[in-house]
Design a protein around this motif. Structure first.
Motif, mmCIF file in Angstrom:
data_model
loop_
_atom_site.group_PDB
_atom_site.id
_atom_site.type_symbol
_atom_site.label_atom_id
_atom_site.label_comp_id
_atom_site.label_asym_id
_atom_site.label_seq_id
_atom_site.Cartn_x
_atom_site.Cartn_y
_atom_site.Cartn_z
ATOM 1 N N GLN A 193 0.832 -1.204 0.000
ATOM 2 C CA GLN A 193 0.000 0.000 0.000
ATOM 3 C C GLN A 193 0.871 1.262 0.000
ATOM 4 O OE1 GLN A 193 -2.726 0.288 3.285
ATOM 5 N NE2 GLN A 193 -3.800 2.027 2.396
ATOM 6 N N ILE A 194 1.916 1.270 0.798
ATOM 7 C CA ILE A 194 2.834 2.416 0.834
ATOM 8 C C ILE A 194 3.508 2.592 -0.526
ATOM 9 C CG2 ILE A 194 5.001 3.264 1.832
ATOM 10 C CD1 ILE A 194 4.027 1.857 4.485
ATOM 11 N N LEU A 195 3.935 1.492 -1.123
ATOM 12 C CA LEU A 195 4.565 1.558 -2.444
ATOM 13 C C LEU A 195 3.579 2.060 -3.502
ATOM 14 C CD1 LEU A 195 6.611 -1.751 -2.272
ATOM 15 C CD2 LEU A 195 7.575 0.556 -2.400
ATOM 16 N N HIS A 196 2.322 1.627 -3.411
ATOM 17 C CA HIS A 196 1.281 2.112 -4.328
ATOM 18 C C HIS A 196 1.148 3.630 -4.224
ATOM 19 C CE1 HIS A 196 -1.035 -1.006 -6.449
ATOM 20 N NE2 HIS A 196 -0.734 -1.822 -5.456
ATOM 21 N N ILE A 197 1.080 4.114 -3.003
ATOM 22 C CA ILE A 197 0.925 5.557 -2.782
ATOM 23 C C ILE A 197 2.118 6.316 -3.347
ATOM 24 C CG2 ILE A 197 0.841 7.358 -1.005
ATOM 25 C CD1 ILE A 197 -0.768 5.279 0.710
ATOM 26 N N ARG A 198 3.305 5.812 -3.079
ATOM 27 C CA ARG A 198 4.510 6.493 -3.567
ATOM 28 C C ARG A 198 4.580 6.471 -5.095
ATOM 29 N NH1 ARG A 198 9.075 8.702 -1.101
ATOM 30 N NH2 ARG A 198 10.236 9.627 -2.798
ATOM 31 N N ALA A 199 4.261 5.337 -5.688
ATOM 32 C CA ALA A 199 4.279 5.236 -7.149
ATOM 33 C C ALA A 199 3.240 6.174 -7.760
ATOM 34 C CB ALA A 199 4.024 3.795 -7.580
ATOM 35 N N GLN A 200 2.074 6.225 -7.169
ATOM 36 C CA GLN A 200 1.019 7.113 -7.664
ATOM 37 C C GLN A 200 1.459 8.573 -7.547
ATOM 38 O OE1 GLN A 200 -2.646 6.790 -5.505
ATOM 39 N NE2 GLN A 200 -3.810 7.915 -7.038
ATOM 40 N N THR A 201 2.070 8.910 -6.436
ATOM 41 C CA THR A 201 2.546 10.276 -6.217
ATOM 42 C C THR A 201 3.576 10.678 -7.268
ATOM 43 O OG1 THR A 201 2.168 10.086 -3.840
ATOM 44 C CG2 THR A 201 3.685 11.803 -4.552
ATOM 45 N N GLU A 202 4.434 9.737 -7.629
ATOM 46 C CA GLU A 202 5.488 10.022 -8.600
ATOM 47 C C GLU A 202 5.054 9.768 -10.042
ATOM 48 O OE1 GLU A 202 9.346 8.535 -7.701
ATOM 49 O OE2 GLU A 202 9.127 8.937 -5.558
ATOM 50 N N GLY A 203 3.826 9.301 -10.230
ATOM 51 C CA GLY A 203 3.333 9.038 -11.580
ATOM 52 C C GLY A 203 4.005 7.851 -12.241
ATOM 53 N N ILE A 204 4.327 6.845 -11.443
ATOM 54 C CA ILE A 204 5.018 5.656 -11.945
ATOM 55 C C ILE A 204 4.034 4.492 -11.986
ATOM 56 C CG2 ILE A 204 6.843 3.986 -11.447
ATOM 57 C CD1 ILE A 204 8.370 6.262 -10.053
ATOM 58 N N LYS A 205 3.996 3.805 -13.126
ATOM 59 C CA LYS A 205 3.139 2.624 -13.260
ATOM 60 C C LYS A 205 3.944 1.386 -12.884
ATOM 61 C CE LYS A 205 0.263 4.497 -16.932
ATOM 62 N NZ LYS A 205 -0.187 4.323 -18.316
ATOM 63 N N VAL A 206 3.336 0.538 -12.058
ATOM 64 C CA VAL A 206 4.022 -0.649 -11.552
ATOM 65 C C VAL A 206 3.065 -1.834 -11.640
ATOM 66 C CG1 VAL A 206 5.254 -1.635 -9.580
ATOM 67 C CG2 VAL A 206 5.266 0.839 -9.914
ATOM 68 N N SER A 207 3.542 -2.953 -12.175
ATOM 69 C CA SER A 207 2.711 -4.156 -12.229
ATOM 70 C C SER A 207 2.539 -4.717 -10.821
ATOM 71 C CB SER A 207 3.347 -5.208 -13.140
ATOM 72 O OG SER A 207 4.482 -5.783 -12.517
ATOM 73 N N GLU A 208 1.496 -5.490 -10.638
ATOM 74 C CA GLU A 208 1.249 -6.092 -9.322
ATOM 75 C C GLU A 208 2.385 -7.035 -8.928
ATOM 76 O OE1 GLU A 208 -1.016 -5.207 -7.055
ATOM 77 O OE2 GLU A 208 -1.550 -3.662 -8.518
ATOM 78 N N GLN A 209 2.942 -7.746 -9.915
ATOM 79 C CA GLN A 209 4.065 -8.642 -9.627
ATOM 80 C C GLN A 209 5.288 -7.847 -9.171
ATOM 81 O OE1 GLN A 209 2.477 -8.581 -12.623
ATOM 82 N NE2 GLN A 209 1.381 -10.522 -12.734
ATOM 83 N N LEU A 221 14.010 2.473 -5.075
ATOM 84 C CA LEU A 221 14.202 1.712 -6.311
ATOM 85 C C LEU A 221 13.151 2.041 -7.372
ATOM 86 C CD1 LEU A 221 15.079 -1.839 -4.921
ATOM 87 C CD2 LEU A 221 16.655 -0.100 -5.793
ATOM 88 N N LEU A 222 12.062 2.667 -6.973
ATOM 89 C CA LEU A 222 10.978 2.942 -7.922
ATOM 90 C C LEU A 222 11.439 3.772 -9.124
ATOM 91 C CD1 LEU A 222 7.957 3.668 -5.562
ATOM 92 C CD2 LEU A 222 8.139 1.819 -7.230
ATOM 93 N N THR A 223 12.123 4.860 -8.872
ATOM 94 C CA THR A 223 12.512 5.749 -9.973
ATOM 95 C C THR A 223 13.493 5.095 -10.937
ATOM 96 O OG1 THR A 223 12.019 7.697 -8.649
ATOM 97 C CG2 THR A 223 13.469 8.015 -10.549
ATOM 98 N N PRO A 224 14.587 4.483 -10.455
ATOM 99 C CA PRO A 224 15.474 3.835 -11.431
ATOM 100 C C PRO A 224 14.807 2.654 -12.145
ATOM 101 C CG PRO A 224 16.329 3.557 -9.195
ATOM 102 C CD PRO A 224 15.169 4.488 -9.120
#
Length: 98
Positions: free
Chosen positions: A15-31, A51-54
């Motif tokens: 959930q925290i990673l989802h929020i951070r990815a959404q905030t940064e506009g990054i799409k991430v697969s569930e896997q 690690l999300l941005t790189p």
């Protein structure tokens, strides 16, 4: 007063990673979220978030707009977490100035 805290569950981390990815506009697969949660459990949440941005950039270079688990694996191999860094420094202590 001491406030007792409990470690995050895997669902909390995702959930925290989802929020951070959404905030940064990054799409991430569930896997990839699951893989990042495992990384956070093994290391730290801070490291996994960083690690999300790189990972996003690696996905872009591969022509994708969504982070996949392979992108997470690649960035994990490129960037060390604090424990890995400390271990390497301790192992090679004699090679550094004191």
């Amino acid at each position: 007063m001491i406030i007792r805290t409990l470690p995050y569950s895997s669902d909390d981390v995702i959930q925290i990673l989802h929020i951070r990815a959404q905030t940064e506009g990054i799409k991430v697969s569930e896997q990839a979220f699951a893989r990042l949660a495992a990384v956070a459990t093994d290391t730290t949440l801070r490291y996994a978030v960083q690690l999300l941005t790189p990972a996003s950039r690696i996905a872009q270079l591969a022509g994708r707009d969504e982070i996949e688990p392979s992108d997470v694996e690649e960035v994990c191999s490129l960037f060390l977490n604090a424990k890995q860094s400390a271990k390497i420094l301790a192992e090679h202590e004699s090679q550094f100035m004191k």
